[in-house]
Design an enzyme around this catalytic site. Structure first.
Site, PDB file in Angstrom:
ATOM      1  N   PRO A 526       0.844  -1.204   0.000  1.00 19.68           N
ATOM      2  CG  PRO A 526       0.099  -0.958   2.198  1.00 19.68           C
ATOM      3  CD  PRO A 526       0.847  -1.889   1.303  1.00 19.68           C
ATOM      4  CB  ALA A 528      -0.184   7.680   0.307  1.00 18.98           C
ATOM      5  CB  SER A 555      -2.780   3.385   0.787  1.00 18.43           C
ATOM      6  OG  SER A 555      -2.839   4.374   1.773  1.00 18.43           O
ATOM      7  CB  THR A 597      -0.595   0.718   8.450  1.00 14.50           C
ATOM      8  OG1 THR A 597      -0.848   0.267   7.128  1.00 14.50           O
ATOM      9  CG2 THR A 597       0.819   1.239   8.543  1.00 14.50           C
ATOM     10  NE  ARG A 606       6.897   9.813   5.988  1.00 13.34           N
ATOM     11  CZ  ARG A 606       5.721   9.275   5.799  1.00 13.34           C
ATOM     12  NH1 ARG A 606       4.912   9.744   4.877  1.00 13.34           N
ATOM     13  NH2 ARG A 606       5.334   8.258   6.541  1.00 13.34           N
ATOM     14  CE  LYS A 669       2.915  -1.993   4.659  1.00 16.07           C
ATOM     15  NZ  LYS A 669       3.194  -0.637   5.048  1.00 16.07           N
ATOM     16  CG  HIS A 725       5.258   3.204   6.858  1.00 16.43           C
ATOM     17  ND1 HIS A 725       4.040   2.945   7.418  1.00 16.43           N
ATOM     18  CD2 HIS A 725       5.014   4.126   5.892  1.00 16.43           C
ATOM     19  CE1 HIS A 725       3.107   3.670   6.828  1.00 16.43           C
ATOM     20  NE2 HIS A 725       3.673   4.398   5.889  1.00 16.43           N
ATOM     21  N   GLY A 757      10.199  -3.654   1.954  1.00 12.01           N
ATOM     22  CA  GLY A 757      11.270  -2.690   2.250  1.00 12.01           C
ATOM     23  C   GLY A 757      12.534  -3.013   1.490  1.00 12.01           C
TER      24      GLY A 757
HETATM   25  C1  LIG Z   1       5.103   7.113  -1.028  1.00 11.29           C
HETATM   26  C2  LIG Z   1       4.779   6.036  -0.049  1.00 11.29           C
HETATM   27  C3  LIG Z   1       3.530   6.019   0.547  1.00 11.29           C
HETATM   28  C4  LIG Z   1       3.216   5.015   1.444  1.00 11.29           C
HETATM   29  N1  LIG Z   1       1.972   4.991   1.969  1.00 11.29           N
HETATM   30  C5  LIG Z   1       1.637   3.968   2.798  1.00 11.29           C
HETATM   31  C6  LIG Z   1       0.319   3.884   3.315  1.00 11.29           C
HETATM   32  O1  LIG Z   1      -0.534   4.703   3.025  1.00 11.29           O
HETATM   33  N2  LIG Z   1       0.038   2.861   4.150  1.00 11.29           N
HETATM   34  C7  LIG Z   1       0.967   1.901   4.487  1.00 11.29           C
HETATM   35  O2  LIG Z   1       0.672   1.003   5.231  1.00 11.29           O
HETATM   36  N3  LIG Z   1       2.220   1.980   4.000  1.00 11.29           N
HETATM   37  C8  LIG Z   1       2.571   2.974   3.171  1.00 11.29           C
HETATM   38  N4  LIG Z   1       3.829   3.027   2.664  1.00 11.29           N
HETATM   39  C9  LIG Z   1       4.804   1.965   2.991  1.00 11.29           C
HETATM   40  C10 LIG Z   1       4.693   0.823   1.983  1.00 11.29           C
HETATM   41  O3  LIG Z   1       3.519   0.098   2.186  1.00 11.29           O
HETATM   42  C11 LIG Z   1       5.838  -0.162   2.109  1.00 11.29           C
HETATM   43  O4  LIG Z   1       5.926  -0.564   3.425  1.00 11.29           O
HETATM   44  C12 LIG Z   1       7.165   0.378   1.647  1.00 11.29           C
HETATM   45  O5  LIG Z   1       7.023   1.253   0.598  1.00 11.29           O
HETATM   46  C13 LIG Z   1       8.062  -0.761   1.221  1.00 11.29           C
HETATM   47  O6  LIG Z   1       9.335  -0.299   0.931  1.00 11.29           O
HETATM   48  P1  LIG Z   1       9.871  -0.045  -0.548  1.00 11.29           P
HETATM   49  O7  LIG Z   1       9.257   1.221  -1.006  1.00 11.29           O
HETATM   50  O8  LIG Z   1      11.330   0.069  -0.358  1.00 11.29           O
HETATM   51  O9  LIG Z   1       9.461  -1.215  -1.412  1.00 11.29           O
HETATM   52  C14 LIG Z   1       4.174   4.029   1.775  1.00 11.29           C
HETATM   53  C15 LIG Z   1       5.421   4.062   1.173  1.00 11.29           C
HETATM   54  C16 LIG Z   1       5.732   5.049   0.263  1.00 11.29           C
HETATM   55  C17 LIG Z   1       7.070   5.052  -0.399  1.00 11.29           C
END
Ligand SMILES: Cc1cc2nc3c(=O)[nH]c(=O)nc-3n(C[C@H](O)[C@H](O)[C@H](O)COP(=O)(O)O)c2cc1C
Length: 837
Positions: A526, A528, A555, A597, A606, A669, A725, A757
């Protein structure tokens, strides 16, 4: 009397500034103006030669012969029409009528009849009644497509020189034109974007007759502040636009490649010619310059020799006077000497190469600032003037100019707004990165046309495609971004122990997550706000997930609504009634599980978003539930919104509440420790409250992802997602691949464990599976793919990862995911020793 066909199309050009180099013209903000070899007349001439010469002369001959026949025919047609029996007209009769009124002749019989009917209807003021001025309510904002009913005001010139394609003298008045875009294309020769508009009504100076086709270049149409009517189904229009954009993208890319090749050839030719053309006087001047250079070179060589001597013979060698190097002959005499020694021949060759260079430098002034590769310099061949950008490392996003220079960057109308990538509207005050420089734009298009070969290359494409603010939002992590780097680098510390001589002729990547079979253990995490990356947003991502037969987790903070995507949700909002509403909507839309989450009681810090004053588009899922107003003045509202909605008091007991409002299974998560993994095990006392974990999404036949239904679990978790995350929350948490083992050991196989991740390679997927994960989720690469190439980009990201994973399985001797074990990998320790998992 029939009008010649050449007169059936009116080519509209807007005054003398027709070919000015303003960049706000074409639909995607990139215009052919930047092409130095571009001749604006070429397309137009091509169009006219097609329209006029051949057909005109033919039709004139035909006109004389057929005059009598046509007149009789016209009367017959007139009678049929007056009797209201247009359906009885034959094709030829239709054409006579249409030709007479200067209308288009294309289409089959019903189309022609329909055109005649419409013409009758909208003549004599009927057009304006049917398409009143007040019905044009939307600004096209630089993007129009076939099917749009548009209205614009244009200058009218007395003198319009068709051959030169320009109007002379001042405009003699203005007219309003309302019309329907019936066709739009990128010219074959120069890929210029041209619209064919059927006039519906026209008022003012020299009004145009109804249904007259009008050719108008894209950039002119947009410059005219064109308004349009709303479509009954704006979604349909969006699809048409998308198709147009992809065509435009291909057309521009092709042209870029052509121009690039042309420039290169031109330069090479100039270089070849230059040495022959240099006048002797100039050559001797060059000699002087070059001589100095040769001497400098020689001295450098000497310095090197001395260094090596020093190494060989010790410090006493330092006192040795340097001998005159062989190249340091008096080059000023070279031109006069008919017989050259071997050394001086060498020098002369070097000299001529340097002369070539000097000339090339003169010809390409712009290149003088670009540091030249010494090898390229000496070879005398110059690359085309393109500042190649290397692929940046994963977390690196240097500003295009140093911060102190940013203030001098020209602020301009937001180019991303018309593309649906900026949500601040017309009043956008943000300084988006500019690509004013022609080379950079060309390079951008060149790179965008290229097909990436791995996920990291998608990141660079996304960086080029997106406004800085949005790229930073996706790419950034919390604070020092230590964990962000670690998430990726920790994978690099794991190496393989491959098995050989295993039959890997058939590799089965598929796996089962919570009873649902997916094509590979790769799921979309997920993330955003996908609409920042692409106007189609999460819907495009969902389609890509569907076509790859995998799961997408949506998300709650998505820019498309649950209903649009019909997918999962994953947050508990402070206002419980909002959460309840969202969960109910998810259920209503066929969702069968939720992902909670748990690592976001507050938003991580950030810093890139803080600096950029990140503005988020409205969160579709919250429309009507919370204020979703977007302000373009105050900058970052993301943090404030998140802190208003996220619940810092959320704890394990609240899961019971969540369970009480839904029958959907819940997946948690954000677990990183054995404590959180273990305490929540099904056998524990508190399990009812704490084990409502897992869920996932499933793809329906209709290609939208739905959450898988999972077996009712009396208590306990159905799964865990080990996640930090994407390093966006707490910096200095361990890389998830490092935390995975700990959780796997604690859970002891009672529930499936997923992880995310830093997964960027098929080898990373393999490593995660070897360490006990059942599947991985990918976050950023998906949005990068979406930003770079839309739905296709997301598909490519998943496919690439699958292909790499399949190859890894083959090369490690694992025909199916079940064969992947911990023994297939080892950890590189700090001391370089290898340790089995
Ligand atoms: C731009 C962005 C927005 C994200 N938004 C959410 C979210 O709304 N809910 C959530 O559970 N995780 C969110 N995440 C975390 C991702 O679900 C995930 O854990 C993470 O991106 C995995 O790492 P990676 O980008 O290196 O693959 C977000 C990550 C990014 C980069």
């Amino acid at each position: 009397m029939a009008a010649p066909e050449s007169e059936q199309v009116i080519f509209i050009e807007e005054g003398d500034d027709e070919y000015s180099t303003d960049s706000g013209g074409s639909d995607l903000g990139y215009d052919s103006d930047l092409d130095p070899s571009y001749s604006p007349l070429e397309d137009t001439h091509a169009t006219f030669s097609k329209l006029s010469i051949g057909k005109k002369s033919k039709s004139r001959i035909g006109k004389d012969l057929d005059m009598g026949v046509d007149e009789i025919e016209e009367k017959v047609i007139q009678k049929i029409i007056e009797a209201g029996q247009q359906e009885k007209l034959k094709v030829e009769q239709c054409k006579v009528y249409l030709r007479k009124n200067g209308l288009r002749l294309t289409g089959n019989k019903p189309t022609l009849i329909q055109r005649i009917k419409e013409h009758l209807e909208i003549s004599n003021g009927g057009g304006e009644r049917r398409y009143p001025i007040f019905s044009f309510v939307l600004d096209c904002k630089g993007d129009a497509c076939t099917g749009d009913v548009v209205m614009f005001k244009q200058n009218v010139y007395k003198m319009f020189n068709i051959a030169a394609c320009s109007a002379s003298g001042p405009p003699c008045g203005k007219r309003i034109v309302a019309g329907r875009i019936v066709k739009e294309s990128y010219g074959a020769a120069k890929q210029q974007h041209t619209f064919t508009i059927e006039v519906l009504w026209s008022k003012g100076e020299k009004p145009l007759p109804p249904l007259r086709p009008l050719l108008i270049k894209g950039r002119n149409l947009y410059r005219l502040k064109t308004l349009r009517q709303r479509w009954e189904d704006e979604g349909e229009r969006h699809k048409v636009l998308m198709e147009k954009h992809s065509r435009g993208f291909i057309a521009r890319s092709n042209r870029e490649i052509r121009i690039h090749g042309k420039e290169k050839r031109k330069l090479l030719k100039a270089n070849r010619m230059s040495i022959n053309q240099v006048p002797k006087s100039c050559l001797s001047q060059m000699n002087l310059i070059v001589t100095e250079k040769v001497e400098i070179l020689s001295q450098q060589q000497l310095a090197l020799n001395m260094d090596s001597n020093q190494m060989k013979n010790g410090p006493q060698q330092l006192s040795v006077q340097p001998q005159k190097p062989s190249l340091s002959v008096d080059h000023r005499k070279l031109a006069a000497q008919p017989q050259l020694s071997a050394d001086s021949k060498k020098a002369a060759k070097l000299l001529s190469q340097l002369v070539e260079q000097e000339l090339a430098v003169m010809q390409n002034n712009c290149q003088t600032q670009v540091p030249q590769d010494p090898i390229v310099q000496l070879s005398g061949i110059r690359e085309a003037p393109i500042n190649r950008q290397r692929l940046k490392s994963i977390n690196h996003h240097p500003p295009t100019c140093p911060p102190q220079e940013q203030s001098c960057m020209k602020q301009h109308l937001c180019p991303y707004y018309p593309k649906g990538r900026c949500y601040c509207g017309d009043n956008c005050k943000f300084l988006h990165e500019q690509r004013d420089n022609g080379d950079q734009r060309r390079e951008y298009r060149f790179q965008m046309a290229a097909e990436p070969v791995n996920l990291n290359e998608f990141q660079e494409l996304a960086r080029l495609a997106l406004p800085k603010m949005y790229y930073d939002f996706y790419a950034g992590g919390a604070e020092d971004e230590h964990t962000l780097k670690e998430n990726v680098e920790a994978f690099h510390r794991i190496t393989f122990r491959p098995r050989i001589l295993v039959d890997v002729s058939r590799i089965d990547l598929s796996t089962t997550i919570l009873d649902y079979k997916i094509s590979a253990p790769i799921i979309i995490a997920p993330t955003a706000l996908h609409k920042l990356a692409n106007p189609e947003g999460e819907v495009a991502t969902a389609r890509a997930a569907a076509s790859c037969n995998t799961i997408m987790v949506l998300s709650f903070t998505s820019s498309s609504s649950i209903e649009e995507v019909a997918a999962s949700s994953n947050a508990v909002f402070k206002k419980r009634d909002i959460t309840a509403t969202l969960v109910q909507r998810a259920e209503r839309n066929g969702f069968k599980a939720l992902v909670l989450t748990a690592d976001t009681p507050r938003l991580g810090r950030r810093e890139a978003d803080i600096k950029n004053k990140m503005i988020t588009p409205p969160l579709k899922n919250l429309e009507g539930l919370l204020s979703t107003k977007v302000s373009s003045d105050t900058g970052s509202n993301f943090e404030a919104d998140a802190n208003e909605t996220m619940d810092a008091s959320l704890s394990w007991k609240d899961l019971e509440w969540l369970r009480s409002i839904t029958n959907l299974p819940i997946l948690i998560k954000g677990i990183l420790t054995r404590e959180d993994g273990k305490i929540k095990a099904p056998s524990d006392d508190m399990s009812i409250a704490l084990f409502c974990f897992p869920c996932s999404l499933r793809l329906k036949e209709d290609s939208f992802p739905f959450i898988h239904s999972i077996k009712a679990v009396e208590v306990g978790v159905a799964g865990i997602i080990v996640s930090n995350h994407g390093a966006r929350q707490l910096d200095y948490t361990p890389a998830t691949i490092s935390a995975l083992e700990e959780v796997v050991h604690a859970v002891k196989g009672r529930v499936p464990i997923l992880m995310d991740g830093g997964v960027r390679r098929g080898t990373d997927v393999f490593k995660a599976l070897a360490l006990g994960a059942q599947a991985v989720l990918i976050g950023r690469p998906v949005v990068y793919g979406l930003a770079a190439k839309g739905e296709y980009g997301v598909r490519r990201v998943i496919e690439m990862l699958k292909d790499e994973f399949e190859l890894t399985m083959a090369l490690t001797g694992c025909p199916s995911v079940k064969h992947i074990t911990r023994k297939h990998g080892q950890l590189k320790s700090f001391y370089g020793l290898q340790r089995k998992f």
